[in-house]
Design a protein around this motif. Structure first.
Motif, PDB file in Angstrom:
ATOM      1  N   SER A 184      -8.252 -40.856  88.063  1.00 41.16           N
ATOM      2  CA  SER A 184      -8.250 -41.294  86.673  1.00 41.16           C
ATOM      3  C   SER A 184      -7.797 -40.162  85.746  1.00 41.16           C
ATOM      4  O   SER A 184      -7.001 -40.376  84.818  1.00 41.16           O
ATOM      5  CB  SER A 184      -9.646 -41.777  86.276  1.00 41.16           C
ATOM      6  OG  SER A 184      -9.685 -42.187  84.930  1.00 41.16           O
ATOM      7  N   GLU A 185      -8.289 -38.959  85.994  1.00 46.03           N
ATOM      8  CA  GLU A 185      -7.896 -37.799  85.186  1.00 46.03           C
ATOM      9  C   GLU A 185      -6.406 -37.510  85.333  1.00 46.03           C
ATOM     10  O   GLU A 185      -5.719 -37.179  84.356  1.00 46.03           O
ATOM     11  CB  GLU A 185      -8.710 -36.578  85.602  1.00 46.03           C
ATOM     12  CG  GLU A 185     -10.132 -36.573  85.103  1.00 46.03           C
ATOM     13  CD  GLU A 185     -10.209 -36.433  83.585  1.00 46.03           C
ATOM     14  OE1 GLU A 185      -9.581 -35.516  83.027  1.00 46.03           O
ATOM     15  OE2 GLU A 185     -10.896 -37.265  82.955  1.00 46.03           O
ATOM     16  N   LYS A 188      -4.330 -40.226  83.387  1.00 47.73           N
ATOM     17  CA  LYS A 188      -4.399 -40.185  81.926  1.00 47.73           C
ATOM     18  C   LYS A 188      -3.509 -39.084  81.343  1.00 47.73           C
ATOM     19  O   LYS A 188      -3.212 -39.094  80.142  1.00 47.73           O
ATOM     20  CB  LYS A 188      -5.844 -40.013  81.455  1.00 47.73           C
ATOM     21  CG  LYS A 188      -6.370 -38.586  81.446  1.00 47.73           C
ATOM     22  CD  LYS A 188      -7.718 -38.519  80.750  1.00 47.73           C
ATOM     23  CE  LYS A 188      -8.180 -37.079  80.593  1.00 47.73           C
ATOM     24  NZ  LYS A 188      -9.483 -36.990  79.907  1.00 47.73           N
ATOM     25  N   ASN A 222       0.123 -45.350  76.862  1.00 43.25           N
ATOM     26  CA  ASN A 222      -1.200 -44.835  76.523  1.00 43.25           C
ATOM     27  C   ASN A 222      -1.696 -45.497  75.239  1.00 43.25           C
ATOM     28  O   ASN A 222      -0.989 -45.528  74.228  1.00 43.25           O
ATOM     29  CB  ASN A 222      -1.144 -43.322  76.324  1.00 43.25           C
ATOM     30  CG  ASN A 222      -0.877 -42.587  77.627  1.00 43.25           C
ATOM     31  OD1 ASN A 222      -1.794 -42.303  78.385  1.00 43.25           O
ATOM     32  ND2 ASN A 222       0.387 -42.278  77.893  1.00 43.25           N
ATOM     33  N   THR A 224      -5.356 -46.229  72.659  1.00 36.45           N
ATOM     34  CA  THR A 224      -6.783 -46.225  72.383  1.00 36.45           C
ATOM     35  C   THR A 224      -7.255 -47.668  72.517  1.00 36.45           C
ATOM     36  O   THR A 224      -6.441 -48.598  72.577  1.00 36.45           O
ATOM     37  CB  THR A 224      -7.086 -45.707  70.965  1.00 36.45           C
ATOM     38  OG1 THR A 224      -6.535 -46.637  70.018  1.00 36.45           O
ATOM     39  CG2 THR A 224      -6.488 -44.326  70.749  1.00 36.45           C
ATOM     40  N   ASN A 252      -3.017 -46.570  80.431  1.00 35.40           N
ATOM     41  CA  ASN A 252      -4.183 -45.741  80.134  1.00 35.40           C
ATOM     42  C   ASN A 252      -4.835 -46.218  78.848  1.00 35.40           C
ATOM     43  O   ASN A 252      -4.154 -46.430  77.839  1.00 35.40           O
ATOM     44  CB  ASN A 252      -3.771 -44.274  79.981  1.00 35.40           C
ATOM     45  CG  ASN A 252      -3.343 -43.642  81.292  1.00 35.40           C
ATOM     46  OD1 ASN A 252      -4.004 -43.816  82.305  1.00 35.40           O
ATOM     47  ND2 ASN A 252      -2.240 -42.913  81.269  1.00 35.40           N
ATOM     48  N   ASP A 254      -7.982 -45.180  76.266  1.00 40.54           N
ATOM     49  CA  ASP A 254      -9.031 -44.240  75.885  1.00 40.54           C
ATOM     50  C   ASP A 254     -10.132 -45.020  75.171  1.00 40.54           C
ATOM     51  O   ASP A 254      -9.922 -45.590  74.103  1.00 40.54           O
ATOM     52  CB  ASP A 254      -8.448 -43.170  74.957  1.00 40.54           C
ATOM     53  CG  ASP A 254      -9.438 -42.051  74.679  1.00 40.54           C
ATOM     54  OD1 ASP A 254     -10.641 -42.242  74.917  1.00 40.54           O
ATOM     55  OD2 ASP A 254      -9.005 -40.975  74.204  1.00 40.54           O
ATOM     56  N   CYS A 255     -11.318 -45.034  75.779  1.00 40.81           N
ATOM     57  CA  CYS A 255     -12.423 -45.847  75.264  1.00 40.81           C
ATOM     58  C   CYS A 255     -13.307 -45.091  74.280  1.00 40.81           C
ATOM     59  O   CYS A 255     -14.334 -45.638  73.830  1.00 40.81           O
ATOM     60  CB  CYS A 255     -13.291 -46.334  76.421  1.00 40.81           C
ATOM     61  SG  CYS A 255     -12.422 -47.276  77.676  1.00 40.81           S
ATOM     62  N   TRP A 290      -4.703 -50.275  85.520  1.00 44.59           N
ATOM     63  CA  TRP A 290      -5.357 -50.092  84.227  1.00 44.59           C
ATOM     64  C   TRP A 290      -6.373 -48.973  84.400  1.00 44.59           C
ATOM     65  O   TRP A 290      -7.286 -49.078  85.219  1.00 44.59           O
ATOM     66  CB  TRP A 290      -6.066 -51.370  83.797  1.00 44.59           C
ATOM     67  CG  TRP A 290      -5.162 -52.528  83.497  1.00 44.59           C
ATOM     68  CD1 TRP A 290      -4.570 -53.367  84.406  1.00 44.59           C
ATOM     69  CD2 TRP A 290      -4.745 -52.975  82.204  1.00 44.59           C
ATOM     70  NE1 TRP A 290      -3.815 -54.307  83.754  1.00 44.59           N
ATOM     71  CE2 TRP A 290      -3.906 -54.094  82.397  1.00 44.59           C
ATOM     72  CE3 TRP A 290      -5.018 -52.553  80.896  1.00 44.59           C
ATOM     73  CZ2 TRP A 290      -3.329 -54.789  81.340  1.00 44.59           C
ATOM     74  CZ3 TRP A 290      -4.444 -53.237  79.842  1.00 44.59           C
ATOM     75  CH2 TRP A 290      -3.610 -54.345  80.065  1.00 44.59           C
ATOM     76  N   ASN A 291      -6.210 -47.911  83.630  1.00 39.90           N
ATOM     77  CA  ASN A 291      -7.056 -46.734  83.774  1.00 39.90           C
ATOM     78  C   ASN A 291      -7.840 -46.506  82.486  1.00 39.90           C
ATOM     79  O   ASN A 291      -7.275 -46.109  81.463  1.00 39.90           O
ATOM     80  CB  ASN A 291      -6.190 -45.515  84.101  1.00 39.90           C
ATOM     81  CG  ASN A 291      -7.010 -44.248  84.260  1.00 39.90           C
ATOM     82  OD1 ASN A 291      -8.114 -44.286  84.803  1.00 39.90           O
ATOM     83  ND2 ASN A 291      -6.480 -43.131  83.787  1.00 39.90           N
ATOM     84  N   VAL A 293     -10.466 -44.436  80.444  1.00 41.01           N
ATOM     85  CA  VAL A 293     -11.065 -43.098  80.410  1.00 41.01           C
ATOM     86  C   VAL A 293     -12.083 -43.016  79.279  1.00 41.01           C
ATOM     87  O   VAL A 293     -12.082 -43.841  78.358  1.00 41.01           O
ATOM     88  CB  VAL A 293      -9.981 -42.005  80.256  1.00 41.01           C
ATOM     89  CG1 VAL A 293      -9.020 -42.058  81.430  1.00 41.01           C
ATOM     90  CG2 VAL A 293      -9.220 -42.157  78.942  1.00 41.01           C
ATOM     91  N   ASN A 294     -12.969 -42.024  79.377  1.00 42.99           N
ATOM     92  CA  ASN A 294     -14.077 -41.910  78.418  1.00 42.99           C
ATOM     93  C   ASN A 294     -14.835 -43.232  78.335  1.00 42.99           C
ATOM     94  O   ASN A 294     -15.204 -43.696  77.253  1.00 42.99           O
ATOM     95  CB  ASN A 294     -13.568 -41.508  77.025  1.00 42.99           C
ATOM     96  CG  ASN A 294     -12.894 -40.152  77.028  1.00 42.99           C
ATOM     97  OD1 ASN A 294     -13.386 -39.206  77.656  1.00 42.99           O
ATOM     98  ND2 ASN A 294     -11.757 -40.029  76.351  1.00 42.99           N
TER      99      ASN A 294
END
Length: 331
Positions: A184-185, A188, A222, A224, A252, A254-255, A290-291, A293-294
């Motif tokens: 995942s890292e 992203k 990417n 949000t 990606n 960002d959650c 679908w990745n 993160v956070n």
């Protein structure tokens, strides 16, 4: 010493007219047999990766490592509330329905704590159900079948049990969790590339479109969580895949700052044709990852879609058919 007692005849006059015989199995180093059913023991940590006997159950080509050999992967708890046409890797499982992939050869599920047990724990009798060491496996049906914690297992016929899950699990879930976090890292960090976006308004359709511009390349976008909703709305078609190609689309998300995310319906288009989300046994012409993160503590709701969903730390609610793999803390 070898197998089960089939028949005993007592005719000596020393025996009373009726008697009860109790048999105690003193040792079963490799496993037990019950009719067509077999139970074997796992004694090695991560033998799923190390033992060649499991090679046919392991998808070594998956971009998400060990988790790619399963459909539902829950590092904490999986709850199956409707028919699940897929296999399971979970620390804890409540199976309110049957599971296992229909018409697929060589499938294995591994459950460390099988809490709510379903008698149909595989699609085929020849598949494998692997369990943690804390379960009681017993004989039922006059010794012709097994039960797990008092529930008869109709399918599969092949059971595996850890001798000690804490020290030697068949699959080391802690390792798999770290593996997913690393993947995942890595994902992203990919910049936007090779994806063309078209809005629903510009298409005069109910859906927007993401098109990979290199059918055998990697397309990345990417977002949000807020941007995801604003751009993709309720329905996105992921296009540009072609037969004979093996492109990958990475989305990606960002959650950070979010507590709940409603994903759009996400359908894959191959050779211009939208793919069904009915039961399938083979995927072709590329993949979508679908990745999220956070995502620690975030709830993600999915709808009709095809793809892999990585959400370490999250709870994922599968609301409608999903073809692919879901990896989260809770599913």
């Amino acid at each position: 010493e070898e197998g089960n007692v089939i028949k005993i005849t007592a005719s000596d006059s020393y025996y009373p007219s009726s008697a009860e015989f109790i048999f105690v199995r003193t040792a079963a180093p490799n496993g037990l047999k019950a009719g067509n059913y077999s139970l074997t023991y796992n004694k090695e940590k991560d033998s799923f990766l190390k033992d060649s006997a499991y090679a046919k159950y392991y998808n070594s080509n998956s971009p998400i490592g060990t988790a790619g050999s399963f459909h539902i992967v829950a590092f904490d708890t999986a709850r199956l509330n409707s028919h699940t046409n897929g296999n399971v890797l979970a620390k804890n499982l409540y199976a309110g329905s049957n599971f296992g992939t229909n018409n697929l050869k060589n499938e294995l599920s591994y459950i460390q704590n099988y809490i709510q047990i379903h008698s149909t724990s595989a699609a085929s009798a020849e598949d494998i159900l692997a369990l943690g060491s804390n379960h009681t496996i017993d004989f039922v049906d006059n010794g012709n079948a097994f039960s797990v914690n008092g529930v008869k297992i109709d399918r599969p016929y092949n059971l595996i049990q850890d001798k000690n899950t804490e020290t030697n699990p068949l699959i080391d879930l802690n390792r798999v969790e770290k593996e997913i976090a690393q993947i995942s890292e890595k994902l992203k960090a990919f910049p936007d590339a090779n994806l063309q976006y078209e809005s629903a308004a510009s298409l005069s359709q109910s859906y927007c479109k993401l098109t990979i511009t290199k059918a055998s390349g990697v397309g990345v976008v990417n977002y949000t969580a807020t941007q995801l909703r604003a751009d993709l709305g309720d329905y996105v078609r992921i296009d540009g895949f072609k037969t004979g190609s093996n492109g990958t689309v990475v989305i990606n998300v960002d959650c950070a700052g979010s507590t709940e995310i409603n994903m759009p319906q996400a359908r894959i288009v191959i050779d211009g044709a939208e793919q069904s989300v009915n039961e399938v046994t083979e995927f072709s012409a590329g993949k979508v990852i679908w990745n999220f993160v956070n995502a620690e503590g975030v709830t993600i709701n999915t709808h009709l879609m095809t793809g892999m969903l990585l959400a370490p730390g999250a709870t994922v609610n599968i609301k409608q058919n999903l073809n692919g793999t879901v990896v989260a803390d809770n599913v």
